[in-house]
Design a protein around this motif. Structure first.
Motif, mmCIF file in Angstrom:
data_model
loop_
_atom_site.group_PDB
_atom_site.id
_atom_site.type_symbol
_atom_site.label_atom_id
_atom_site.label_comp_id
_atom_site.label_asym_id
_atom_site.label_seq_id
_atom_site.Cartn_x
_atom_site.Cartn_y
_atom_site.Cartn_z
ATOM 1 N N GLU A 1 -125.179 -24.880 26.210
ATOM 2 C CA GLU A 1 -124.780 -26.515 25.346
ATOM 3 C C GLU A 1 -123.311 -25.343 24.646
ATOM 4 O OE1 GLU A 1 -125.470 -29.996 23.279
ATOM 5 O OE2 GLU A 1 -126.008 -28.134 21.861
ATOM 6 N N LEU A 2 -122.757 -24.362 24.261
ATOM 7 C CA LEU A 2 -122.129 -23.549 23.996
ATOM 8 C C LEU A 2 -121.173 -23.896 25.503
ATOM 9 C CD1 LEU A 2 -123.259 -21.939 20.687
ATOM 10 C CD2 LEU A 2 -122.134 -23.628 20.916
ATOM 11 N N GLN A 3 -122.135 -23.032 26.372
ATOM 12 C CA GLN A 3 -121.167 -22.244 27.934
ATOM 13 C C GLN A 3 -120.604 -23.621 27.774
ATOM 14 O OE1 GLN A 3 -123.902 -19.674 29.424
ATOM 15 N NE2 GLN A 3 -122.492 -19.126 30.023
ATOM 16 N N GLU A 4 -121.366 -25.212 28.112
ATOM 17 C CA GLU A 4 -120.709 -26.099 28.577
ATOM 18 C C GLU A 4 -119.696 -26.503 27.994
ATOM 19 O OE1 GLU A 4 -123.628 -28.889 28.622
ATOM 20 O OE2 GLU A 4 -125.060 -27.802 30.043
ATOM 21 N N GLU A 5 -119.427 -26.709 26.288
ATOM 22 C CA GLU A 5 -118.294 -26.893 25.656
ATOM 23 C C GLU A 5 -117.500 -25.943 25.833
ATOM 24 O OE1 GLU A 5 -119.357 -27.405 21.836
ATOM 25 O OE2 GLU A 5 -121.416 -28.953 21.974
ATOM 26 N N ARG A 6 -117.196 -25.127 25.784
ATOM 27 C CA ARG A 6 -116.412 -24.258 26.365
ATOM 28 C C ARG A 6 -115.937 -24.438 27.655
ATOM 29 N NH1 ARG A 6 -116.919 -17.394 26.325
ATOM 30 N NH2 ARG A 6 -118.260 -17.456 27.394
ATOM 31 N N GLN A 7 -117.202 -24.295 29.073
ATOM 32 C CA GLN A 7 -115.949 -24.465 29.861
ATOM 33 C C GLN A 7 -114.919 -25.761 29.582
ATOM 34 O OE1 GLN A 7 -118.957 -25.016 32.934
ATOM 35 N NE2 GLN A 7 -117.415 -25.607 34.156
ATOM 36 N N ALA A 8 -115.290 -26.803 29.334
ATOM 37 C CA ALA A 8 -114.779 -28.789 29.011
ATOM 38 C C ALA A 8 -112.993 -28.036 27.941
ATOM 39 C CB ALA A 8 -115.767 -28.847 28.636
ATOM 40 N N VAL A 9 -113.346 -27.273 27.079
ATOM 41 C CA VAL A 9 -111.956 -26.966 26.882
ATOM 42 C C VAL A 9 -111.476 -25.923 27.867
ATOM 43 C CG1 VAL A 9 -112.858 -27.203 24.244
ATOM 44 C CG2 VAL A 9 -113.368 -25.146 25.058
ATOM 45 N N GLU A 10 -112.178 -25.093 28.061
ATOM 46 C CA GLU A 10 -111.196 -23.958 29.257
ATOM 47 C C GLU A 10 -110.434 -25.337 30.230
ATOM 48 O OE1 GLU A 10 -113.461 -20.042 29.201
ATOM 49 O OE2 GLU A 10 -113.641 -21.683 30.915
ATOM 50 N N GLU A 11 -110.992 -26.363 30.357
ATOM 51 C CA GLU A 11 -110.601 -27.669 31.461
ATOM 52 C C GLU A 11 -108.841 -28.173 31.020
ATOM 53 O OE1 GLU A 11 -113.984 -29.244 32.999
ATOM 54 O OE2 GLU A 11 -114.496 -27.700 34.557
ATOM 55 N N LEU A 12 -109.149 -28.195 29.839
ATOM 56 C CA LEU A 12 -108.499 -29.125 28.734
ATOM 57 C C LEU A 12 -107.327 -27.821 28.732
ATOM 58 C CD1 LEU A 12 -110.830 -30.709 26.543
ATOM 59 C CD2 LEU A 12 -109.714 -32.329 28.814
ATOM 60 N N GLY A 13 -107.402 -27.034 28.968
ATOM 61 C CA GLY A 13 -105.875 -26.284 28.915
ATOM 62 C C GLY A 13 -106.276 -25.408 26.917
ATOM 63 N N LEU A 14 -107.337 -25.641 25.936
ATOM 64 C CA LEU A 14 -107.079 -25.667 24.615
ATOM 65 C C LEU A 14 -107.609 -24.005 24.877
ATOM 66 C CD1 LEU A 14 -109.161 -29.073 23.602
ATOM 67 C CD2 LEU A 14 -106.671 -28.256 23.670
ATOM 68 N N VAL A 15 -108.104 -23.672 25.073
ATOM 69 C CA VAL A 15 -108.467 -22.042 25.167
ATOM 70 C C VAL A 15 -108.079 -21.206 25.897
ATOM 71 C CG1 VAL A 15 -111.241 -22.991 23.909
ATOM 72 C CG2 VAL A 15 -110.418 -21.885 25.936
#
Ligand SMILES: NC(=O)C1=CN([C@@H]2O[C@H](COP(=O)(O)OP(=O)(O)OC[C@H]3O[C@@H](n4cnc5c(N)ncnc54)[C@H](O)[C@@H]3O)[C@@H](O)[C@H]2O)C=CC1
Ligand SMILES: O=C([O-])CC(=O)C(=O)O
Length: 328
Positions: free
Chosen positions: A314-328
């Motif tokens: 679940e943490l990996q999914e969240e990381r992927q989502a914020v990567e796609e949003l350009g936040l990290v």
């Protein structure tokens, strides 16, 4: 007496802020010999209420409280800060998907990470309380490239404390006799409260865990869904217990964990226990010399491994989502 420690608290006018600030100012977080200067950050609509809280803090005449400043802009709020408690966050609204929540919080934690990078003290320590705490901490850390990643942490101490009490009640022992509890993974319903390595008044936690029905149907879901149960009962989410956990987390980080015990915190993974490097995941940790260290060498059964992996996924999914949003 030492010079004051600058403590920035975001969301200072919220319910956790109200339960937290008085305890910081009274010395419960950094000890009875350390004066503190509070720096409160709110959104403009929250400033008036924060001013009211500051008036009440004044009215306590705390000997350790060296001053209070209130801001609605993160850049000055984090100037010179030594301890930053990132509590203010965007709660999930009706119809909001997880992606919307992550995006809304990105708008908070990205500029706060940048402000910490620009102006915080060299020894800054950051605790993210606002949900989704682990991924908000990842966003803040990613936007503070000059600050060592291990200075950014997410709060799972409330989950840890909840687990201690559930086990103490089950075993009929004082909570002070339950040691070596672990929360793994995300501060969400997928978290894994791990009893197997605990010491319950001299009895191995693994022995209590032999009652699989209790472990899987009562203990784990009670701890993992406690936040929702409190909301259901109180009509508002945990506030005093969350503030208490934040005090415990920073206290132990700065002053050290007791010998013969460990606690739980969301810290940046170095790959320990197969958790992908860079994720902010909860682990068993000790604090030595002002730094968290992940407790090594615990054996994970297939059951535990599966639970840890599910929460880390679940943490990996969240990381992927914020990567796609350009936040990290
Ligand atoms: N990690 C954990 O164990 C726990 C986390 N939480 C989370 O903590 C957060 C705060 O909870 P409460 O105090 O109950 O919420 P609250 O809604 O009472 O207060 C939040 C405050 O943050 C302020 N705020 C919003 N955006 C801000 C920004 N950009 N900068 C500064 N302040 C801002 C709001 O004006 C409000 O005063 C929530 O996200 C909640 O889900 C709550 C309990 C446990
Ligand atoms: O569940 C919530 O919204 C608040 C929270 O994080 C908790 O109580 O653990």
């Amino acid at each position: 007496m030492t010079s004051p420690v600058n403590v920035t608290v975001t969301g200072a006018a919220g319910q956790i802020g109200y339960a937290l600030l008085f305890r910081i100012a009274s010395g419960q977080m950094l000890g009875p010999d350390t004066p503190v200067r509070l720096r409160l950050l709110e959104i403009p609509q929250g400033v008036k209420a924060a001013e009211g809280t500051a008036m009440e803090l004044d009215d306590c005449a705390f000997p350790l409280l060296a001053g209070i400043d209130i801001f609605d802009d993160p850049t000055p709020a984090f100037e010179g800060t030594n301890v930053a408690l990132l509590v203010g966050a965007r709660p999930r609204g009706p119809g909001m998907e997880r992606g919307d929540l992550l995006e809304a919080n990105g708008g908070i934690f990205k500029p706060q990470g940048q402000a910490i990078n620009a102006g915080a003290a060299d020894d800054v320590r950051v605790l993210v309380v606002g949900n989704p705490a682990n991924t908000n901490a990842l966003i803040a850390a990613s936007n503070a490239p000059d600050v060592p990643k291990d200075r950014f942490t997410a709060m799972t101490r409330l989950d840890h404390n909840r687990a201690l009490t559930q086990v103490a009640k089950r075993a009929g022992v004082p909570v002070s006799e339950v040691r070596k509890m672990t929360i793994w993974g995300n501060h969400s319903a997928t978290q894994y409260p791990d009893l197997f390595h605990a010491d319950v008044a001299g009895t191995p936690g693994a022995r209590l865990a032999e009652d699989r029905e209790w472990l899987e149907s009562t203990f784990i879901p009670t701890v993992a869904k406690r936040g929702a149960a409190i909301i259901d009962a109180r009509g508002a989410s945990s506030a005093a217990s969350a503030a208490n956990a934040a005090i415990d987390h920073v206290h132990d980080w700065v002053l050290g964990t007791p010998e013969g015990d460990w606690t739980s915190a969301g810290v940046v993974s170095d790959g320990s226990y197969g958790v992908p490097t860079g994720l902010i995941s909860s682990f068993p940790v000790v604090s030595r010399g002002g730094s968290w260290e992940i407790v090594q060498g615990l054996e994970l059964s297939d059951f535990s491994r599966g639970r840890v992996d599910a929460s880390v996924a679940e943490l990996q999914e969240e990381r992927q989502a914020v990567e796609e949003l350009g936040l990290v």
